[in-house]
Design an enzyme around this catalytic site. Structure first.
Site, PDB file in Angstrom:
ATOM      1  CG  ASP A 135      -2.304  -0.463   0.940  1.00 15.45           C
ATOM      2  OD1 ASP A 135      -2.455  -1.669   0.666  1.00 15.45           O
ATOM      3  OD2 ASP A 135      -3.231   0.367   0.972  1.00 15.45           O
ATOM      4  CD1 TRP A 164      -3.349   1.637  -2.255  1.00 18.44           C
ATOM      5  CD2 TRP A 164      -5.473   1.592  -2.973  1.00 18.44           C
ATOM      6  NE1 TRP A 164      -3.695   2.913  -2.647  1.00 18.44           N
ATOM      7  CE2 TRP A 164      -4.980   2.911  -3.092  1.00 18.44           C
ATOM      8  CE3 TRP A 164      -6.783   1.325  -3.350  1.00 18.44           C
ATOM      9  CZ2 TRP A 164      -5.755   3.966  -3.590  1.00 18.44           C
ATOM     10  CZ3 TRP A 164      -7.564   2.375  -3.846  1.00 18.44           C
ATOM     11  CH2 TRP A 164      -7.048   3.660  -3.959  1.00 18.44           C
ATOM     12  CG  ASP A 165      -2.646  -5.046   1.434  1.00 15.85           C
ATOM     13  OD1 ASP A 165      -2.451  -5.758   0.438  1.00 15.85           O
ATOM     14  OD2 ASP A 165      -1.744  -4.691   2.198  1.00 15.85           O
ATOM     15  CG  LEU A 166      -8.256  -3.513   4.439  1.00 13.60           C
ATOM     16  CD1 LEU A 166      -8.669  -2.305   5.279  1.00 13.60           C
ATOM     17  CD2 LEU A 166      -8.611  -4.814   5.162  1.00 13.60           C
ATOM     18  N   GLY A 169      -8.714  -7.450  -1.304  1.00  9.01           N
ATOM     19  CA  GLY A 169      -9.298  -8.642  -0.693  1.00  9.01           C
ATOM     20  C   GLY A 169     -10.774  -8.787  -0.998  1.00  9.01           C
TER      21      GLY A 169
END
Lengths: 406, 406
Positions: A135, A164-166, A169
């Site tokens: 991120d 961005w990770d979340l 996902g």
């Protein structure tokens, strides 16, 4: 767990946030998730925050709750082969694989599909060309830290949320279910690659940020705690509390003016400029240097205790700034009074644990059980998914290819 | 558009980011999306950023590209009735509705399901109890702005990315496809409620933040641009450029040390404390006040031009801080060289427009056409979805119940 995806079996070989949160979403809608981890733990098995006085990772525990854990030694060819067989095991609603391993490695889709042609692989990546990214680096590259932070600050300001990770996902969970739907219609498997960078670039494109910079040739200015293009910022009350207050709809705008008793002052600005703020949030932004002092002065003259009930009763969009630990001490939304959260026992203590973020009226959300001990389900998965007899499972343990719970 | 969901028809009655981005994700995977908007435009139809010299919203254009637009006057009972009929129109793969209208209003699921019992409604909300919320207020309430920003700064620092909105949009797309899968198995429709607040609270729970605050009773300290629990921060080069550099894996850690030639200095710290940083990112964080000066000094002695090729060749996780307009001028990832992006003609100009964030090897992503003029598809949808004859459509226009393009 909600019963939307009760028949799916998903295999995960992954670390960090995006891929594990993808399978957690699937699990919380009813899927079975089998994590294949490196024996001894993958690269994020000990990631901070750690439990106080212990070494176990509260981060890992949060992302892996309710999953089954198989521990395999990936460094040995036979271990890799075993992982491959679990990923490609038969079953009409199996053959679903979520990973962040490199696209060209031993868990490449091209290799796996020779064993199961209808396999669906969802692969989280950094940049689309295979370069590493997190991120923080993606944000640096697309300009977010130069728009974030106090107006007078010089230099970039990172934000701490791994957004961005979340997002990757959740989008990965969407892509997997969409691909499985397509497979049921066509019989066809596929790989879906999700670079963190493209998720970020697509998102700021969808929001109009790319168009704005491209068409104006300029960057959005740094605005501190002020909303861009609308009315909202933080205000200090008479008792020193700070409140985030936003007025978007006409009702919120007029309501806030009424609560603060500043109608005449606002009307004077409107009259002087021949405008109306009532239905134009852009005008409120353009005139912010005139408007904000009026609101700030009125709010600074009132205590939080006086303001809060009026804001609440008026249906305003606002919140006090509070720390997470303060919120956990007194905010009902961060307590067991919120059906999202349940006090769950984990190895390191009892704490509020979220189930699925969605509310399905008429269904029981439940809360996933705690994360497994690493390798807790190795033997069960080898027996049930691969049909291995006890003797063979024993041999795999003896050869150091698999591990049970430590 | 990718062909994963070619048969779905989704109706949207919504504004702001979450719900429109949900249906955009569905559309980019092949679904048909029909937007029902208030004639004249919903509350975000003129949201900033606007096109230069024009009044059209680049934000609205970004979130609505490729959708069909029906304009209805919701203020009239017959207009509401018409919207209701479009939402609940028949079709095995229709009856999918995405909204942010209030749960108790005329678009309540309870009311709509009397017309179509197997309807699936995905409803974006603020707080779970119906209170208004936006990203900024949710963040204030859960402590994010007190963890964000320069260490020496006093007071909250908002971040500018509407992360919860975006996450809710992607998670909503997941929920809708999961519910449709369930409907195909059971015949049953349902409502799915997605409060922005619960999306946020669940996320920080999954990341271990709630556990950390609950078990320690303390809040995570503000760390400026430094990663929590790992190695990474921004560094200035000899030419004044700032780079975000992160070292997570053992290979990244050792690679960075080798590139900078600081092995002996790092080894000295390890020897003095009897530790090894090689496989323990937590130790790198605990010793950050010793480590960062060594890295900072080595980086400050090098120019970006000297460092960048070495970081690239070593497969490091890094990026220069750059503004979005700079990135658009020179970064291939933000150019038409990235298959994610296409130069698309919009009413206000040609600019890079993202297709689906996912890469599906072997499939053509394509790029959605521009956003429709408001009401462009009113007549077509009334004819094809509701089967209304021309005369009746004319009557609806005459009565001011529907509108075509302005």
């Amino acid at each position: 767990m909600y019963p939307l995806l009760p028949s799916l079996r998903v295999v995960e070989a992954a670390s960090f946030i995006a891929a594990p949160s993808c399978t957690l979403h699937l699990l919380q809608m009813g899927a079975e998730v089998i994590c294949i981890d490196q024996a001894g733990g993958g690269p994020d098995f000990n990631r901070w925050p750690l439990a106080p006085g212990g070494s176990s990772s509260l981060y890992w525990e949060g992302l892996n709750k309710g999953k089954k854990s198989v521990a395999i030694d990936y460094s040995k060819p036979e271990g890799r082969e075993l992982a491959t067989r679990i990923i490609t095991a038969s079953g009409e609603t199996a053959g679903l694989f979520v990973t962040n391993f490199p696209a060209s490695g031993f868990l490449s889709h091209e290799r796996l599909r020779t064993l199961r042609p209808d396999l669906i692989t969802v692969r989280v990546m950094g940049w689309a060309d295979g370069r590493q990214a997190v991120d923080y680096t993606v944000n640096a590259a697309i300009g977010v830290p130069l728009m974030t932070g106090p107006e007078a600050h010089d230099g970039p300001v990172n934000h701490v949320l791994p957004a961005w990770d979340l997002l990757t996902g959740a989008y990965a969970a969407f892509c997997l279910v969409a691909a499985e739907r397509s497979r049921r219609e066509t019989g066809r498997g596929r790989e879906i690659r999700l670079p963190l960078s493209d998720i970020a670039i697509a998102s700021i494109g969808h929001l109009g940020w790319i168009a704005e910079a491209a068409l104006t040739g300029r960057d959005r200015e740094r605005l501190g705690n002020t909303l861009f293009g609308a009315f909202g910022r933080d205000f200090a009350t008479a008792d020193g509390q700070r409140l985030m207050i936003v007025a978007i709809t006409p009702r919120q705008w007029q309501g806030l003016i009424d609560i603060l008793g500043i109608g005449p002052a606002i009307a004077a600005i409107e009259a002087a400029h021949g405008i109306s703020f009532a239905r134009d949030e852009g005008l409120r932004f353009e005139h912010r240097e005139r408007l904000y002092p009026i609101f700030a002065q009125a709010i600074a003259a009132r205590t939080t205790d006086a303001l809060a009930p009026a804001l609440e009763a008026g249906g305003m969009c606002w919140a006090p700034y509070q720390s997470l630990s303060d919120a956990l001490r007194h905010d009902p939304a961060l307590s067991a009074a919120n059906p999202l959260l349940a006090r769950t026992a984990h190895p390191d203590g009892v704490y509020l644990t979220p189930g699925a973020a969605a509310t399905l009226p008429g269904e029981t959300r439940g809360s996933p059980p705690s994360a497994p001990a690493l390798g807790r389900d190795t033997d069960q998965v080898l027996a049930e998914v691969l049909g291995l007899p006890d003797g063979e499972i024993g041999r795999l343990h003896d050869a150091g290819l698999v591990a049970g719970p430590a």
